[in-house]
Write a protein that holds these residues in place. Structure first.
Motif, PDB file in Angstrom:
ATOM      1  N   THR A  10      16.639  70.292 -28.307  1.00  0.00           N
ATOM      2  CA  THR A  10      16.031  70.934 -29.467  1.00  0.00           C
ATOM      3  C   THR A  10      15.139  69.920 -30.181  1.00  0.00           C
ATOM      4  OG1 THR A  10      16.455  72.266 -31.440  1.00  0.00           O
ATOM      5  CG2 THR A  10      17.972  70.468 -31.029  1.00  0.00           C
ATOM      6  N   SER A  11      14.025  70.411 -30.714  1.00  0.00           N
ATOM      7  CA  SER A  11      13.104  69.534 -31.439  1.00  0.00           C
ATOM      8  C   SER A  11      12.124  70.386 -32.240  1.00  0.00           C
ATOM      9  CB  SER A  11      12.341  68.621 -30.470  1.00  0.00           C
ATOM     10  OG  SER A  11      11.540  69.384 -29.589  1.00  0.00           O
ATOM     11  N   THR A  12      11.312  69.710 -33.023  1.00  0.00           N
ATOM     12  CA  THR A  12      10.220  70.364 -33.725  1.00  0.00           C
ATOM     13  C   THR A  12       8.945  69.980 -32.988  1.00  0.00           C
ATOM     14  OG1 THR A  12      11.403  70.228 -35.817  1.00  0.00           O
ATOM     15  CG2 THR A  12       9.034  70.572 -35.939  1.00  0.00           C
ATOM     16  N   VAL A  13       8.144  70.983 -32.618  1.00  0.00           N
ATOM     17  CA  VAL A  13       6.935  70.723 -31.837  1.00  0.00           C
ATOM     18  C   VAL A  13       5.727  71.381 -32.487  1.00  0.00           C
ATOM     19  CG1 VAL A  13       8.199  70.487 -29.659  1.00  0.00           C
ATOM     20  CG2 VAL A  13       7.313  72.717 -30.325  1.00  0.00           C
ATOM     21  N   ALA A  14       4.563  70.840 -32.203  1.00  0.00           N
ATOM     22  CA  ALA A  14       3.316  71.406 -32.716  1.00  0.00           C
ATOM     23  C   ALA A  14       2.930  72.634 -31.900  1.00  0.00           C
ATOM     24  CB  ALA A  14       2.200  70.372 -32.636  1.00  0.00           C
ATOM     25  N   GLY A  26      -1.496  71.816 -37.470  1.00  0.00           N
ATOM     26  CA  GLY A  26      -0.883  72.175 -38.743  1.00  0.00           C
ATOM     27  C   GLY A  26       0.247  73.182 -38.682  1.00  0.00           C
ATOM     28  N   ARG A  27       0.678  73.576 -37.505  1.00  0.00           N
ATOM     29  CA  ARG A  27       1.793  74.532 -37.379  1.00  0.00           C
ATOM     30  C   ARG A  27       2.868  73.916 -36.497  1.00  0.00           C
ATOM     31  NH1 ARG A  27      -0.315  79.698 -39.301  1.00  0.00           N
ATOM     32  NH2 ARG A  27      -2.251  79.008 -40.224  1.00  0.00           N
ATOM     33  N   THR A  28       4.113  74.173 -36.843  1.00  0.00           N
ATOM     34  CA  THR A  28       5.217  73.662 -36.026  1.00  0.00           C
ATOM     35  C   THR A  28       6.190  74.781 -35.684  1.00  0.00           C
ATOM     36  OG1 THR A  28       6.506  73.038 -37.967  1.00  0.00           O
ATOM     37  CG2 THR A  28       5.108  71.325 -36.982  1.00  0.00           C
ATOM     38  N   ALA A  29       6.879  74.567 -34.596  1.00  0.00           N
ATOM     39  CA  ALA A  29       7.898  75.513 -34.136  1.00  0.00           C
ATOM     40  C   ALA A  29       9.193  74.769 -33.894  1.00  0.00           C
ATOM     41  CB  ALA A  29       7.446  76.187 -32.841  1.00  0.00           C
ATOM     42  N   ARG A  30      10.275  75.468 -34.051  1.00  0.00           N
ATOM     43  CA  ARG A  30      11.577  74.951 -33.640  1.00  0.00           C
ATOM     44  C   ARG A  30      11.667  75.250 -32.147  1.00  0.00           C
ATOM     45  NH1 ARG A  30      16.984  73.433 -35.689  1.00  0.00           N
ATOM     46  NH2 ARG A  30      18.283  73.741 -33.884  1.00  0.00           N
ATOM     47  N   PHE A  31      11.712  74.200 -31.339  1.00  0.00           N
ATOM     48  CA  PHE A  31      11.806  74.354 -29.887  1.00  0.00           C
ATOM     49  C   PHE A  31      13.250  74.159 -29.474  1.00  0.00           C
ATOM     50  CE2 PHE A  31      12.071  72.337 -25.703  1.00  0.00           C
ATOM     51  CZ  PHE A  31      11.492  73.321 -24.936  1.00  0.00           C
ATOM     52  N   THR A  32      13.769  75.096 -28.697  1.00  0.00           N
ATOM     53  CA  THR A  32      15.137  74.989 -28.208  1.00  0.00           C
ATOM     54  C   THR A  32      15.159  75.347 -26.727  1.00  0.00           C
ATOM     55  OG1 THR A  32      15.871  75.793 -30.374  1.00  0.00           O
ATOM     56  CG2 THR A  32      17.537  75.649 -28.650  1.00  0.00           C
ATOM     57  N   GLU A  33      15.901  74.550 -25.979  1.00  0.00           N
ATOM     58  CA  GLU A  33      16.032  74.787 -24.542  1.00  0.00           C
ATOM     59  C   GLU A  33      17.514  75.007 -24.231  1.00  0.00           C
ATOM     60  OE1 GLU A  33      13.491  72.510 -21.712  1.00  0.00           O
ATOM     61  OE2 GLU A  33      15.447  71.753 -21.041  1.00  0.00           O
ATOM     62  N   TRP A  34      17.796  76.077 -23.523  1.00  0.00           N
ATOM     63  CA  TRP A  34      19.166  76.440 -23.160  1.00  0.00           C
ATOM     64  C   TRP A  34      19.308  76.472 -21.651  1.00  0.00           C
ATOM     65  CZ3 TRP A  34      22.548  77.024 -27.101  1.00  0.00           C
ATOM     66  CH2 TRP A  34      22.017  77.273 -28.373  1.00  0.00           C
ATOM     67  N   ARG A  35      20.411  75.991 -21.146  1.00  0.00           N
ATOM     68  CA  ARG A  35      20.749  76.091 -19.717  1.00  0.00           C
ATOM     69  C   ARG A  35      21.735  77.249 -19.608  1.00  0.00           C
ATOM     70  NH1 ARG A  35      19.418  75.256 -14.607  1.00  0.00           N
ATOM     71  NH2 ARG A  35      21.093  74.447 -13.326  1.00  0.00           N
ATOM     72  N   LEU A  36      21.298  78.346 -18.997  1.00  0.00           N
ATOM     73  CA  LEU A  36      22.126  79.546 -18.893  1.00  0.00           C
ATOM     74  C   LEU A  36      22.612  79.724 -17.459  1.00  0.00           C
ATOM     75  CD1 LEU A  36      19.923  81.919 -21.072  1.00  0.00           C
ATOM     76  CD2 LEU A  36      21.924  80.602 -21.765  1.00  0.00           C
ATOM     77  N   THR A  37      23.876  80.040 -17.323  1.00  0.00           N
ATOM     78  CA  THR A  37      24.474  80.232 -16.002  1.00  0.00           C
ATOM     79  C   THR A  37      24.697  81.718 -15.758  1.00  0.00           C
ATOM     80  OG1 THR A  37      26.694  80.006 -16.901  1.00  0.00           O
ATOM     81  CG2 THR A  37      25.648  77.998 -16.075  1.00  0.00           C
ATOM     82  N   CYS A  38      24.882  82.052 -14.503  1.00  0.00           N
ATOM     83  CA  CYS A  38      25.113  83.445 -14.125  1.00  0.00           C
ATOM     84  C   CYS A  38      26.457  83.569 -13.428  1.00  0.00           C
ATOM     85  CB  CYS A  38      23.992  83.923 -13.212  1.00  0.00           C
ATOM     86  SG  CYS A  38      22.363  83.796 -13.998  1.00  0.00           S
ATOM     87  N   GLN A  39      27.029  84.754 -13.541  1.00  0.00           N
ATOM     88  CA  GLN A  39      28.337  85.007 -12.932  1.00  0.00           C
ATOM     89  C   GLN A  39      28.309  86.354 -12.218  1.00  0.00           C
ATOM     90  OE1 GLN A  39      30.752  84.819 -16.477  1.00  0.00           O
ATOM     91  NE2 GLN A  39      30.484  86.976 -16.919  1.00  0.00           N
TER      92      GLN A  39
END
Length: 179
Positions: free
Chosen positions: A114-118, A122-135
């Protein structure tokens, strides 16, 4: 003539031809994407960008979505988007994105990153990366997993969801132009 000059300049500067691009605009910003990518409106007013060939096995084609306030309102179990949770608009179990024979597994408690990215100047987004598994449909783990990446611009009411780790998407969004 202009295209020839652009291609010639790209060859001189980089040694490779420039990739043709096209503009995509949404809620006050414009991004440049490869011309081969396809863009279509989704049923709630957002955009779906298809970046490659669709597989009969996957639940959706490779690409990403760009959504607005309505997408944000229904992004977590049928309720509003939660910054600390994966994008999961259904209130039930969802199919596994890369392989619809399986279900999305138990959602992780912590994001992989997770981080704050441009997103443009002049604009920023909250960036989040998730590792999702399947069953399996009987809740047995599988080796199938995928990465979900989210750019959330709270003030602008924009949510970009990438379930395919689209190459170059972070750079494309960083170069967004806002009105």
């Amino acid at each position: 003539m202009l295209m020839t000059l652009t291609l010639s300049a790209a060859l001189v500067l980089t040694g490779t031809p420039a990739q043709a691009t096209k503009s995509v605009s949404f809620q006050g910003f414009t991004i440049q994407i490869p011309a081969a990518w396809k863009v279509k409106k989704d049923p709630v007013g957002g955009l779906e960008v298809v970046t490659g060939a669709c597989s009969k096995r996957a639940t959706e084609c490779p690409g990403f979505s760009i959504g607005g306030a309505r997408d944000i309102a229904y992004a977590s179990e049928g309720g509003p988007y939660k910054v600390g949770a994966p994008y999961h608009p259904s209130s039930g179990v969802m199919e596994c994105v890369p392989d619809k024979r399986y279900w999305e597994g138990v959602q992780p408690v912590k994001p992989a990153r997770t981080s704050t990215v441009a997103v443009g100047a002049g604009r920023t987004a909250r960036f989040t990366e998730w590792r999702l598994t399947c069953q399996t449909k009987t809740s047995k783990p599988t080796s199938v997993a995928y990465t979900q990446r989210i750019w959330y611009l709270r003030k602008e009411k924009v949510l970009v969801v990438d379930q395919w780790k689209t190459p170059g998407l972070g750079n494309i969004l960083a170069k967004a132009v806002w009105k």
